[in-house]
Design a protein around this motif. Structure first.
Motif, PDB file in Angstrom:
ATOM      1  N   PRO A  45       0.815  -1.216   0.000  1.00  0.00           N
ATOM      2  CA  PRO A  45       0.000   0.000   0.000  1.00  0.00           C
ATOM      3  C   PRO A  45       0.853   1.272   0.000  1.00  0.00           C
ATOM      4  CG  PRO A  45      -0.381  -1.284   1.995  1.00  0.00           C
ATOM      5  CD  PRO A  45       0.488  -2.085   1.132  1.00  0.00           C
ATOM      6  N   GLY A  46       1.968   1.208   0.672  1.00  0.00           N
ATOM      7  CA  GLY A  46       2.840   2.377   0.700  1.00  0.00           C
ATOM      8  C   GLY A  46       3.357   2.710  -0.681  1.00  0.00           C
ATOM      9  N   ILE A  47       3.691   1.671  -1.407  1.00  0.00           N
ATOM     10  CA  ILE A  47       4.192   1.884  -2.762  1.00  0.00           C
ATOM     11  C   ILE A  47       3.102   2.519  -3.620  1.00  0.00           C
ATOM     12  CG2 ILE A  47       4.992   0.723  -4.838  1.00  0.00           C
ATOM     13  CD1 ILE A  47       6.230  -1.391  -2.953  1.00  0.00           C
ATOM     14  N   GLY A  48       1.907   1.934  -3.515  1.00  0.00           N
ATOM     15  CA  GLY A  48       0.803   2.462  -4.311  1.00  0.00           C
ATOM     16  C   GLY A  48       0.496   3.905  -3.946  1.00  0.00           C
ATOM     17  N   LEU A  49       0.454   4.161  -2.662  1.00  0.00           N
ATOM     18  CA  LEU A  49       0.118   5.497  -2.198  1.00  0.00           C
ATOM     19  C   LEU A  49       1.177   6.502  -2.634  1.00  0.00           C
ATOM     20  CD1 LEU A  49      -2.278   6.466  -0.628  1.00  0.00           C
ATOM     21  CD2 LEU A  49      -0.903   6.420   1.453  1.00  0.00           C
ATOM     22  N   ALA A  50       2.432   6.105  -2.515  1.00  0.00           N
ATOM     23  CA  ALA A  50       3.525   7.004  -2.918  1.00  0.00           C
ATOM     24  C   ALA A  50       3.396   7.356  -4.389  1.00  0.00           C
ATOM     25  CB  ALA A  50       4.868   6.346  -2.641  1.00  0.00           C
ATOM     26  N   PHE A  51       3.089   6.358  -5.167  1.00  0.00           N
ATOM     27  CA  PHE A  51       2.943   6.597  -6.600  1.00  0.00           C
ATOM     28  C   PHE A  51       1.803   7.562  -6.878  1.00  0.00           C
ATOM     29  CE2 PHE A  51       3.673   5.659 -10.922  1.00  0.00           C
ATOM     30  CZ  PHE A  51       2.443   5.637 -11.550  1.00  0.00           C
ATOM     31  N   LEU A  52       0.702   7.345  -6.152  1.00  0.00           N
ATOM     32  CA  LEU A  52      -0.474   8.178  -6.397  1.00  0.00           C
ATOM     33  C   LEU A  52      -0.259   9.608  -5.942  1.00  0.00           C
ATOM     34  CD1 LEU A  52      -3.363   5.786  -5.336  1.00  0.00           C
ATOM     35  CD2 LEU A  52      -2.859   6.612  -7.619  1.00  0.00           C
ATOM     36  N   MET A  53       0.419   9.752  -4.808  1.00  0.00           N
ATOM     37  CA  MET A  53       0.494  11.075  -4.223  1.00  0.00           C
ATOM     38  C   MET A  53       1.716  11.858  -4.645  1.00  0.00           C
ATOM     39  SD  MET A  53      -1.336  10.609  -0.594  1.00  0.00           S
ATOM     40  CE  MET A  53      -0.130  11.602   0.107  1.00  0.00           C
ATOM     41  N   ALA A  54       2.675  11.154  -5.237  1.00  0.00           N
ATOM     42  CA  ALA A  54       3.923  11.845  -5.580  1.00  0.00           C
ATOM     43  C   ALA A  54       3.725  13.090  -6.442  1.00  0.00           C
ATOM     44  CB  ALA A  54       4.876  10.874  -6.257  1.00  0.00           C
ATOM     45  N   PRO A  55       2.929  13.013  -7.481  1.00  0.00           N
ATOM     46  CA  PRO A  55       2.782  14.199  -8.334  1.00  0.00           C
ATOM     47  C   PRO A  55       2.267  15.412  -7.582  1.00  0.00           C
ATOM     48  CG  PRO A  55       1.866  12.283  -9.411  1.00  0.00           C
ATOM     49  CD  PRO A  55       2.202  11.861  -8.025  1.00  0.00           C
ATOM     50  N   THR A  56       1.375  15.183  -6.604  1.00  0.00           N
ATOM     51  CA  THR A  56       0.851  16.340  -5.883  1.00  0.00           C
ATOM     52  C   THR A  56       1.930  17.041  -5.077  1.00  0.00           C
ATOM     53  OG1 THR A  56       0.170  14.844  -4.146  1.00  0.00           O
ATOM     54  CG2 THR A  56      -1.522  15.555  -5.687  1.00  0.00           C
TER      55      THR A  56
ATOM     56  N   ALA B 154     -11.423  -7.395  -5.331  1.00  0.00           N
ATOM     57  CA  ALA B 154     -10.908  -8.337  -4.341  1.00  0.00           C
ATOM     58  C   ALA B 154     -10.117  -7.597  -3.271  1.00  0.00           C
ATOM     59  CB  ALA B 154     -10.041  -9.383  -5.023  1.00  0.00           C
ATOM     60  N   GLY B 155      -9.298  -6.661  -3.712  1.00  0.00           N
ATOM     61  CA  GLY B 155      -8.501  -5.894  -2.765  1.00  0.00           C
ATOM     62  C   GLY B 155      -9.392  -5.151  -1.781  1.00  0.00           C
ATOM     63  N   MET B 156     -10.461  -4.588  -2.322  1.00  0.00           N
ATOM     64  CA  MET B 156     -11.378  -3.836  -1.478  1.00  0.00           C
ATOM     65  C   MET B 156     -12.052  -4.746  -0.470  1.00  0.00           C
ATOM     66  SD  MET B 156     -11.895  -0.802  -0.973  1.00  0.00           S
ATOM     67  CE  MET B 156     -12.020   0.674  -1.911  1.00  0.00           C
ATOM     68  N   MET B 157     -12.427  -5.932  -0.916  1.00  0.00           N
ATOM     69  CA  MET B 157     -13.074  -6.859   0.009  1.00  0.00           C
ATOM     70  C   MET B 157     -12.123  -7.207   1.150  1.00  0.00           C
ATOM     71  SD  MET B 157     -15.092  -9.482  -2.489  1.00  0.00           S
ATOM     72  CE  MET B 157     -16.497  -8.961  -3.474  1.00  0.00           C
ATOM     73  N   ALA B 158     -10.844  -7.429   0.809  1.00  0.00           N
ATOM     74  CA  ALA B 158      -9.868  -7.745   1.854  1.00  0.00           C
ATOM     75  C   ALA B 158      -9.724  -6.567   2.810  1.00  0.00           C
ATOM     76  CB  ALA B 158      -8.528  -8.100   1.224  1.00  0.00           C
ATOM     77  N   LEU B 159      -9.697  -5.382   2.228  1.00  0.00           N
ATOM     78  CA  LEU B 159      -9.555  -4.177   3.039  1.00  0.00           C
ATOM     79  C   LEU B 159     -10.734  -4.011   3.989  1.00  0.00           C
ATOM     80  CD1 LEU B 159      -7.420  -2.044   3.197  1.00  0.00           C
ATOM     81  CD2 LEU B 159      -8.698  -0.659   1.577  1.00  0.00           C
ATOM     82  N   MET B 160     -11.928  -4.262   3.480  1.00  0.00           N
ATOM     83  CA  MET B 160     -13.119  -4.159   4.310  1.00  0.00           C
ATOM     84  C   MET B 160     -13.077  -5.160   5.444  1.00  0.00           C
ATOM     85  SD  MET B 160     -15.133  -1.812   3.714  1.00  0.00           S
ATOM     86  CE  MET B 160     -14.172  -0.572   2.905  1.00  0.00           C
TER      87      MET B 160
ATOM     88  N   VAL C 132      -4.639  -7.996   4.716  1.00  0.00           N
ATOM     89  CA  VAL C 132      -5.348  -6.716   4.662  1.00  0.00           C
ATOM     90  C   VAL C 132      -4.496  -5.650   3.981  1.00  0.00           C
ATOM     91  CG1 VAL C 132      -6.310  -4.866   6.040  1.00  0.00           C
ATOM     92  CG2 VAL C 132      -6.756  -7.226   6.658  1.00  0.00           C
ATOM     93  N   PHE C 133      -3.246  -5.587   4.367  1.00  0.00           N
ATOM     94  CA  PHE C 133      -2.372  -4.586   3.750  1.00  0.00           C
ATOM     95  C   PHE C 133      -2.211  -4.853   2.262  1.00  0.00           C
ATOM     96  CE2 PHE C 133      -0.103  -1.801   6.810  1.00  0.00           C
ATOM     97  CZ  PHE C 133      -0.839  -2.141   7.921  1.00  0.00           C
ATOM     98  N   PHE C 134      -2.044  -6.106   1.933  1.00  0.00           N
ATOM     99  CA  PHE C 134      -1.873  -6.416   0.516  1.00  0.00           C
ATOM    100  C   PHE C 134      -3.134  -6.065  -0.246  1.00  0.00           C
ATOM    101  CE2 PHE C 134       0.816  -8.089  -2.612  1.00  0.00           C
ATOM    102  CZ  PHE C 134       0.069  -8.820  -3.513  1.00  0.00           C
ATOM    103  N   GLY C 135      -4.280  -6.355   0.369  1.00  0.00           N
ATOM    104  CA  GLY C 135      -5.533  -5.971  -0.276  1.00  0.00           C
ATOM    105  C   GLY C 135      -5.578  -4.473  -0.511  1.00  0.00           C
ATOM    106  N   GLY C 136      -5.184  -3.731   0.521  1.00  0.00           N
ATOM    107  CA  GLY C 136      -5.128  -2.278   0.380  1.00  0.00           C
ATOM    108  C   GLY C 136      -4.208  -1.875  -0.744  1.00  0.00           C
ATOM    109  N   GLY C 137      -3.080  -2.579  -0.820  1.00  0.00           N
ATOM    110  CA  GLY C 137      -2.125  -2.290  -1.879  1.00  0.00           C
ATOM    111  C   GLY C 137      -2.723  -2.524  -3.243  1.00  0.00           C
TER     112      GLY C 137
END
Lengths: 256, 475, 462
Positions: B75-86, C271-277, B133-138
């Motif tokens: 998730p950190g990687i994804g978030l960094a990528f998303l927020m970096a331009p801002t 799927a990711g969202m379901m895991a997150l939830m 959970v974290f991976f899902g978030g990622g």
């Protein structure tokens, strides 16, 4: 004739990794005896018990339960393990645990019926836990946990019981309850082999004793075998321990 | 038919060999190719660091921590990528992504600690929860990233798969940096971590803040994981943290040796694995590195000097042989003792050559006839026994050996009696000679005790006499 | 509503169904994984089945379900057996054995897939992350309805898992709780273990195509973990975990549609969202659970600390009054500040307690200082009585030195009720004063609460 012996151990040697832990262990147990197994820490008492029940492999020697190997007569054997051997956070009630003793009788994949539950309840009553049947085991005290295990063993209705330190860290009431159960078993002709740690109470609880320190130092009727000399051989020079025991024996001699 | 044929073709050596260009071999093996050099260098270094770190996590019984923390960085990687331009950063720049990974890895670490310490859930549950959970978030964040106008979020997937074959110099530098820092930390805190791994209760009683030490260990794992992740991918990272350390464990009991060995195995696996994958096409380097280390593991498990399976089986076998040997020789000696009538006059010497019935020997112990006879035959071949019919007799050499074994047995018995309280630690009945275990002074003392016992006519009773007498009584 | 019209039952409904089925199927098994401390096994198995899948694809050249499941089942059992073998023979720690086995098998699978990339169209990414969005497109006909194939397989798997848990309930319970006993009773814990592993592998494979690897792993651990913080009874545990799992699936799908829009994106991984939830629900349970939650634990601790402080205040004032009887010239007034300093409490806590006692009529305030009322004095007397009885008992029966007893008694006095006090009194043979010489207050019976006409039970000592 030997086939009626609940337990016969011949030349048992058990090795862990490389070192023999117990060796040349041999003794017989007659039906209806209450046998205490005592010895210092690390002397191999638990190992002996587990080896009798095929829970650990044996380097040499033989164990016979009612004349046959354990596998054949395992249904006649009940086991009360140490409390630490299970996770008491498990989501089951005390009644559940006691009922587990009946699973073999119930049959695999068959449901638990009322009569089984009733048998479990009866066993719980015998150990004095009648009103705790619905209690989750995480809420039981140490003594209650021990009694739950005991009830589970009772419900198995075995002829030979192996118990691993049932008296360890229990309150006085539980201790009395366990002793009563043991005596009841004896009256029914059942046999119990009990690992025990408290030398003071050995003469009172057990009619036979096995002194174990990696090999059998002595075994036989408590009156004959539980002597200062034998204890010295088993425990060595730990004075305080001997002091306690000599005190206990003195009291016994004086009929207290 | 063709389908199966194709499949087999693809995976058999025939298919592989046909596509190997031998001139490639020299290029790869001599590291002439810059890219190959880079890949080999980076993976070797990574294997080294991961191996060493993995030793500690293995001993701490947290082998799968790397698994959970690697997943937690996503998730950190994804978030960094998303927020970096801002914030005015380039989305795909490595430092940005790595800092994102580090932050979410740390959050994951905290989450594990919180779940483990503040609820009744156990360690494995905490790891599983954080991992998934974290991976899902990622995945959620990556899913968003893939829709960004800047597009090419495809590179982000390399964090999961790794791009081992296309490692660039910058990656190698990061790996070098992270590896050095981690190793430095481990060296500095070596003795504290050693204590933590072996006896955290004791460490805590000495006043060491075990939670902080755990935290440091986890932090080092996160550090190496994040640099390794983007180079070699998730699964490989986990493997490098677990397999070399687990292999090293079979060879030694010393922590120092174990870490050295684990580092070496990791390094060699990295090197060999990436070289092998360079030799043939379609052998993903990450997978090859893992498989190489697995081969190391298997050989270690089977043949490791300290705890290898084969070694242990051999030991058990030799132990049984030794036990049998003792039983036969001592059994015969004791049977001879029972035959003498005048024990004061060097008893067994007089009867040494006497024949002893094998049936009597059989009954003196509980063993199968087959086992006893096997040992008797073995001893005969070694010149210690003579046999005829159903009897055996000691030779001169046999007598010496039997006497020695009986004497040792009785010394041990005496030792157990006189030193019952320390016996459990000192006694090693499997030892070839008692002199290997007890000091000479002790042995002299015991021997004099033994002589006294013999002089008084009280030869120590062997346990089997009791057996025989009860058996006779029962009829 | 704009959003509502984007919901097409034909599409979203099936996706939802897939998610729910996967969640339920996984959490049924997951409970036992968590109980057996094998939570990471879901992750391990879902990686390890890759070679099984690859083999199935390579041999049959197609992506038919049955060979896939067979391959997965075989590898699932293999994983379990290899892990056990390494653990038992190599004496390697459980986590490490799993780690070795699944990474190796996964790499093997990867090699197989890459090698056969020409022959079979199989994208490892698809295997691992699923493509739930495509679920509805691949349908079969069931009883005349067009049902996505994935749903059919997932339903069957869910039923099988359910059957396993119901029929094998007591066997699972026994082997999870006390495998040694199971072995002595002739039930091989190993068999139950392997069956569980096989079903885990099958569930993973059944879910791959739709929801992918990560959701299975999440659903095997997180709902079960959350449920275990809610209840301590196994049947409810299993039920709650299934409910939580299903709920995560529903919330996950809804969020996957709506949340990205809030940030200007179209959609994201379902799927990711379901895991997150699932994780979010876990967090909620962890904090708010009425039995085990962090909040409730905190509240309990605070309550306890508070009531102890309250007891201390009363007892302190009582003792102060005793001293004044002996030394009337003591001028100290019992102000809030002074009490706070003496009892080492925070100003807020002290103010609250004093307020509470004034409100309940146990303390009176005269100007700045506080005095005990009649009721307050009675309550304080009982506390002090408990304390001093304990001191006497500790000296008499436990042989403690008189300098150590105060600390112990301090702790014990808060948990001593009437019947306990009676027992203490009997054990110490009805003492009049404690080892320090202070008088032991008499027992005050609850005269007001005993019904009229009944004799009050008190041991009134002169």
């Amino acid at each position: 004739m030997t086939s009626t012996l609940p337990l016969r151990i011949e030349d048992l040697t058990v090795a862990y990794h490389r070192k023999p832990v117990i060796w040349d262990v041999a003794f017989d147990v007659k039906p209806g005896s209450l046998v205490g197994v005592v010895g210092p820490n690390g002397a191999g008492k638990s190992t002996l018990l587990k080896a009798c029940m095929d829970l650990i492999p044996v380097a040499s020697g033989r164990v016979s339960i009612f004349g046959e190997p354990y596998k054949v007569n395992r249904h006649r054997v009940g086991y009360v393990p140490q409390r630490e051997s299970v996770d008491w956070d498990f989501p089951v009630s005390a009644l559940d645990v006691v009922t587990m003793g009946l699973y073999r009788e119930i049959g695999w994949f068959r449901p638990v019926r009322k009569k089984h539950k009733q048998a479990a309840r009866d066993a719980m009553e015998q150990v004095g836990l009648a009103d705790l049947e619905g209690r989750q085991i995480s809420q039981l005290s140490g003594g209650q946990q021990q009694r739950t295990f005991l009830a589970r063993a009772l419900v198995q209705d075995a002829d030979l019981y192996f118990m691993d330190e049932p008296f360890a860290a229990v309150d006085a009431a539980t201790e009395k309850a366990i002793v009563q159960i043991l005596r009841g078993m004896k009256q029914q002709g059942k046999t119990a082999i009990v690992i025990h740690h408290d030398l003071q109470t050995v003469p009172e609880y057990f009619d036979h004793v096995v002194l174990l320190n990696m090999r059998v130092v002595a075994n036989g009727p408590t009156e004959e075998v539980f002597t200062t000399e034998n204890l010295q051989k088993t425990y060595g020079g730990r004075l305080t321990l001997l002091d306690q025991v000599t005190e206990a024996m003195r009291r016994r001699d004086k009929g207290e | 038919m063709t389908i199966i044929g194709n499949a087999l073709n693809a995976i058999t050596a025939r298919g592989l060999v046909a596509s190997i260009d031998y001139s490639e071999w020299t290029r790869v093996l001599l590291l002439e190719d810059y890219n190959t050099r880079l890949v080999v260098f980076a993976t070797t270094l990574l294997g080294l660091s991961a191996g060493v770190i993995g030793s500690f996590t293995l001993l701490r019984k947290r082998a799968l921590l790397g698994d959970a923390l690697s997943h937690a960085t996503l998730p950190g990687i994804g978030l960094a990528f998303l927020m970096a331009p801002t914030f005015g950063f380039e989305g795909k720049s490595l430092p940005v992504l790595l800092s994102g990974a580090a932050i979410s890895g740390s959050v994951g670490m905290l989450a594990i600690l919180v779940i483990r310490n503040l609820t009744k859930l156990k360690e494995d549950a905490a790891l599983g929860i954080v991992l998934s959970v974290f991976f899902g978030g990622g995945l959620v964040l990556l899913g968003l990233a893939q829709q960004m106008p800047e597009g090419h979020a495809a590179g982000l997937e390399s964090f999961i798969y790794g791009k081992t074959a296309s490692i660039v110099a910058q990656d190698a530098r990061w790996i070098f940096g992270a590896g050095t820092i981690s190793l430095a930390v481990l060296v500095l805190l070596y003795k504290e971590l050693k204590l933590l791994c072996f006896d955290d209760g004791f460490a805590s009683s000495l006043g060491y803040p075990t939670v902080w030490l755990d935290f440091v260990l986890m932090a080092v794992v996160v550090l190496v994981t994040i640099v390794g992740l983007q180079a070699v991918g998730l699964v490989l990272m986990i493997a490098l943290l677990v397999i070399p350390a687990a292999s090293a464990r079979f060879w030694t009991r010393s922590l120092y040796q174990m870490t050295m060995l684990a580092g070496s195995i990791g390094a060699i696996s990295g090197m060999l694995g990436s070289m092998i994958s360079g030799l043939a096409p379609r052998l993903p380097s990450g997978a090859m590195i893992v498989l190489t280390s697995a081969v190391f593991f298997l050989s270690s498990m089977l043949f490791g000097r300290q705890r290898g399976v084969v070694i242990q089986a051999i030991r058990r076998w030799t132990t049984r042989r030794r036990i049998d040997r003792r039983h036969v020789l001592r059994g015969i000696y004791e049977l001879l003792e029972t035959q003498t009538t005048r024990p004061e006059v060097s008893p067994v010497e007089a009867t040494a050559g006497n024949w002893v019935g094998l049936n009597a020997l059989q009954e003196s112990r509980t063993w199968s006839n087959r086992r006893m006879l096997a040992e008797v035959n073995r001893l005969r071949e070694q010149g210690l026994l003579r046999t005829r019919d159903h009897e055996a007799a000691l030779t001169a050499t046999g007598l010496l050996e039997a006497r020695r074994l009986t004497r040792e047995h009785r010394l041990w018995e005496l030792y157990l009696i006189t030193h019952a309280d320390v016996a459990a630690e000192r006694v090693d009945r499997d030892a070839e000679r008692i002199e290997d275990c007890l000091e000479p002074v002790m042995i002299e003392e015991l021997e004099s005790l033994l002589e006294k016992a013999v002089a008084v006519g009280r030869v120590p009773i062997s346990p089997h006499e009791i057996d025989m007498s009860t058996r006779l009584a029962e009829g | 509503m704009d959003d509502a019209s984007n919901w097409m039952w034909a599409l979203d409904g099936w996706i939802l169904a897939a998610g729910i089925l996967c969640a339920v199927a996984s959490s049924l098994l997951g409970n036992f994984l968590v109980l057996r401390r094998m939570s990471m096994l879901g992750d391990a198995v879902s990686h390890a089945v890759l070679p099984g899948l690859a083999a199935a694809f390579l041999i049959t050249g197609s992506r038919q379900s049955f060979p896939m499941f067979l391959g997965a089942a075989v590898v699932g059992v293999l994983t379990a057996m290899l892990t056990q073998w390494i653990r038992n023979f190599g004496k390697v720690d459980e986590g490490a054995s799993m780690g070795v086995v699944f990474t190796t098998l996964f790499s093997l699978g990867l090699v197989m897939i890459v090698q056969a990339a020409d022959t079979v169209d199989l994208d490892p990414g698809c295997v691992l992350y699923g493509a739930i969005e495509f679920t509805p497109l691949d349908t079969v006909v069931v009883f005349g309805w067009d049902v996505p194939r994935v749903i059919v397989t997932l339903s069957i798997v869910t039923l099988v898992n359910l059957l396993f848990v119901v029929v094998g309930y007591k066997e699972l319970k026994l082997t999870s709780f006390d495998p040694a006993l199971a072995d002595t009773m002739g039930l091989r814990s190993a068999w139950v273990h392997y069956t569980l592993m096989t079903l885990v592998a099958i569930t993973a494979v059944a879910s791959f195509e739709s929801v992918g690897n990560i959701l299975v792993v999440a659903m095997m651990v997180v709902p079960a973990a959350a449920a275990s913080l809610l209840t301590n009874r196994l049947p409810w545990l299993i039920f709650s975990s299934a409910v939580i799992g299903a709920l995560s699936a529903i919330l996950g799908h809804l969020s996957a549609i709506h949340v990205p829009r809030m940030f200007g994106y179209a959609s994201t991984s379902t799927a990711g969202m379901m895991a997150l939830m699932a994780g979010l629900l876990f967090l909620l349970v962890m904090i708010l659970s009425p039995s085990n939650g962090l909040l409730i634990n905190f509240a309990r601790r605070q309550h306890l600390a508070f009531s102890i402080l309250g007891d201390d205040v009363l007892a302190f004032i009582y003792r102060h009054e005793e001293k004044k009887i002996d030394w009337p010239r003591t001028e100290q007034t019992l102000t809030r500040q002074w009490l706070q300093k003496q009892l080492l409490s925070s100003p807020i806590a002290m103010s609250l307690i004093l307020f509470w006692y004034r409100a309940s009529g146990q303390l009176d305030r005269h100007g700045e200082s506080y005095v005990l009322t009649e009721t307050g004095r009675e309550a304080a007397a009982l506390l002090v009585r408990s304390h001093r009885l304990w001191e006497q008992y500790l000296v008499d029966q436990a042989g403690m030195a008189s300098d150590r007893i105060h600390g112990q008694a301090e702790r014990l006095e808060h948990f001593t009720d009437r019947s306990f006090r009676d027992k203490l009194e009997r054990e110490t043979e009805f003492p009049v004063s404690d080892p320090h010489g202070s008088p032991i207050p008499a027992e005050i019976s609850a005269k007001k609460s005993s019904p009229p006409g009944e004799p009050s039970n008190g041991n009134f000592m002169s």
